[in-house]
Design a protein around this motif. Structure first.
Motif, PDB file in Angstrom:
ATOM      1  N   VAL A 164      42.148  41.211  34.349  1.00 24.20           N
ATOM      2  CA  VAL A 164      40.979  40.455  34.809  1.00 24.20           C
ATOM      3  C   VAL A 164      40.344  39.665  33.660  1.00 24.20           C
ATOM      4  CG1 VAL A 164      38.687  40.610  35.827  1.00 24.20           C
ATOM      5  CG2 VAL A 164      40.545  42.033  36.707  1.00 24.20           C
ATOM      6  N   VAL A 165      40.127  40.308  32.517  1.00 25.72           N
ATOM      7  CA  VAL A 165      39.365  39.659  31.456  1.00 25.72           C
ATOM      8  C   VAL A 165      40.147  38.497  30.856  1.00 25.72           C
ATOM      9  CG1 VAL A 165      40.050  40.955  29.389  1.00 25.72           C
ATOM     10  CG2 VAL A 165      37.704  40.172  29.638  1.00 25.72           C
ATOM     11  N   ASN A 167      42.911  37.000  32.452  1.00 23.66           N
ATOM     12  CA  ASN A 167      43.702  36.241  33.412  1.00 23.66           C
ATOM     13  C   ASN A 167      45.179  36.300  33.057  1.00 23.66           C
ATOM     14  OD1 ASN A 167      42.681  34.991  35.699  1.00 23.66           O
ATOM     15  ND2 ASN A 167      41.377  33.676  34.445  1.00 23.66           N
TER      16      ASN A 167
ATOM     17  N   SER B  92      35.402  29.507  32.235  1.00 21.48           N
ATOM     18  CA  SER B  92      35.658  30.863  32.684  1.00 21.48           C
ATOM     19  C   SER B  92      34.951  31.853  31.763  1.00 21.48           C
ATOM     20  CB  SER B  92      37.167  31.079  32.736  1.00 21.48           C
ATOM     21  OG  SER B  92      37.526  32.336  32.275  1.00 21.48           O
ATOM     22  N   ARG B  93      34.257  32.812  32.384  1.00 15.94           N
ATOM     23  CA  ARG B  93      33.496  33.806  31.639  1.00 15.94           C
ATOM     24  C   ARG B  93      34.184  35.151  31.820  1.00 15.94           C
ATOM     25  NH1 ARG B  93      27.722  36.299  33.171  1.00 15.94           N
ATOM     26  NH2 ARG B  93      27.111  37.068  31.116  1.00 15.94           N
ATOM     27  N   ARG B  94      34.833  35.623  30.771  1.00 18.50           N
ATOM     28  CA  ARG B  94      35.544  36.909  30.812  1.00 18.50           C
ATOM     29  C   ARG B  94      36.420  37.020  32.050  1.00 18.50           C
ATOM     30  NH1 ARG B  94      35.228  37.680  25.638  1.00 18.50           N
ATOM     31  NH2 ARG B  94      33.133  37.899  24.876  1.00 18.50           N
ATOM     32  N   GLY B  95      37.160  35.967  32.337  1.00 18.79           N
ATOM     33  CA  GLY B  95      38.096  35.999  33.451  1.00 18.79           C
ATOM     34  C   GLY B  95      37.494  35.549  34.776  1.00 18.79           C
ATOM     35  N   ARG B  96      36.160  35.425  34.824  1.00 24.54           N
ATOM     36  CA  ARG B  96      35.536  34.963  36.071  1.00 24.54           C
ATOM     37  C   ARG B  96      35.301  33.461  35.953  1.00 24.54           C
ATOM     38  NH1 ARG B  96      30.212  37.782  38.311  1.00 24.54           N
ATOM     39  NH2 ARG B  96      31.698  39.155  39.339  1.00 24.54           N
TER      40      ARG B  96
END
Lengths: 201, 104
Positions: A164-165, A167, B92-96
């Protein structure tokens, strides 16, 4: 017969020195190269993941190859791999904190799925690292093994955190693939038709 | 025994792959033509700084400019910009993903 080579191979300093090599490289880069802590957060976390995967692979490997001496050598040092994984996770956290520069910034990111999964994995590993010694094993008796099964959910959280962190599905899956493969073999063997032996935890 | 061996071989193969350091992100690609037509990184950093960003690092990734830094809102992010137009493509912030330009 104890030869100098054999006692070196079996002594604690050697394997701790080997386990410290990647950390030394990370610390060296921190002080000598033009890098930001940001650049070293990833590598330190990857080492934590590799070591937890290695520690967990040893149980199915020792079932698969009960007589292999190399596996036996590694199994006797499994606690060290677990403790080293935790140490790399702490280094990872320290570098992350250095990148974020303030507690406020760290707390602001806490609710993000890519971040809290990492914290949760670290928290699960804490009691395991603290009890990875002979006296804790004696004191906890059968409870020790139960407690240390927390390493499995911790590993799963590490995998999710990484995916998640960053990608980065592929890199994370490649690191965890050997463990996933061995564990599915182990489960298939436990619950499948050709069951022959009761396996240890 | 055959299954054991192939299982072991597969496990070793993955372990060898895992030992190689992870690199190349490829979260965004820009087909922006030759670098001679690009605006400079300094121009991008200057513009972002003027907008209230704190830029920690800027580099080329996937033919785009990739910036690590803090937005004016105070979020630590990774952002991609088109090297010719300096248009913001992805944040993108920490994957978000908190911003994605239309069509990217």
């Amino acid at each position: 017969m104890p030869t100098p080579l054999r006692s070196l191979q079996n002594g604690k300093p050697l394997h701790w020195a080997l386990l410290a090599v990647p950390a030394a490289h990370i610390v060296y880069r921190y002080f000598s190269e033009d890098v930001l802590p940001d650049d070293l957060v990833g590598p330190s976390g990857e080492w934590a993941a590799r070591l937890i995967v290695l520690a967990l692979m040893l149980t199915p490997l020792s079932i698969l190859l009960p007589r292999a001496r190399a596996i036996g050598w590694l199994v006797r040092r499994r606690r060290a791999f677990g403790v080293a994984a935790f140490c790399y996770a702490l280094l990872h956290l320290a570098l992350y904190a250095a990148e974020m520069e303030s507690v406020r910034n760290v707390l602001a990111e806490l609710p993000l799925p890519g971040i809290w999964t990492g914290w949760a994995a670290l928290l699960l590993m804490l009691p395991l690292a603290l009890t990875s010694n002979d006296s804790s094993m004696r004191a906890l008796k059968r409870g020790w093994k139960k407690l240390h099964r927390l390493a499995y959910p911790a590993a799963l959280l590490v995998l999710v955190h990484w995916i998640v962190v960053h990608n980065a599905l592929i890199e994370a899956l490649i690191t965890f693939a050997p463990l996933a493969l061995l564990e599915s073999w182990r489960l298939a063997r436990l619950f499948g038709p050709g069951r022959s032996r009761i396996s240890p935890a | 025994m055959k299954t054991h061996l192939s299982l072991l071989a597969a496990a070793c193969g993955f372990a060898a792959l895992a030992a190689a350091p992870a690199s190349a992100t490829g979260r965004m690609t820009c087909n922006a033509g030759p670098q001679s037509g690009w605006r400079t990184q300094a121009q991008l950093v200057e513009r972002l700084t003027r907008q209230g960003w704190q830029v920690r690092r800027a580099k080329v990734d996937g033919g785009c400019y990739e910036v690590y830094g803090t937005t004016p809102q105070g979020d630590r992010v990774e952002a991609y910009f088109h090297p010719v137009t300096l248009r913001q493509l992805l944040v993108s912030r920490r994957g978000r993903v908190i911003f994605r330009a239309r069509g990217h």
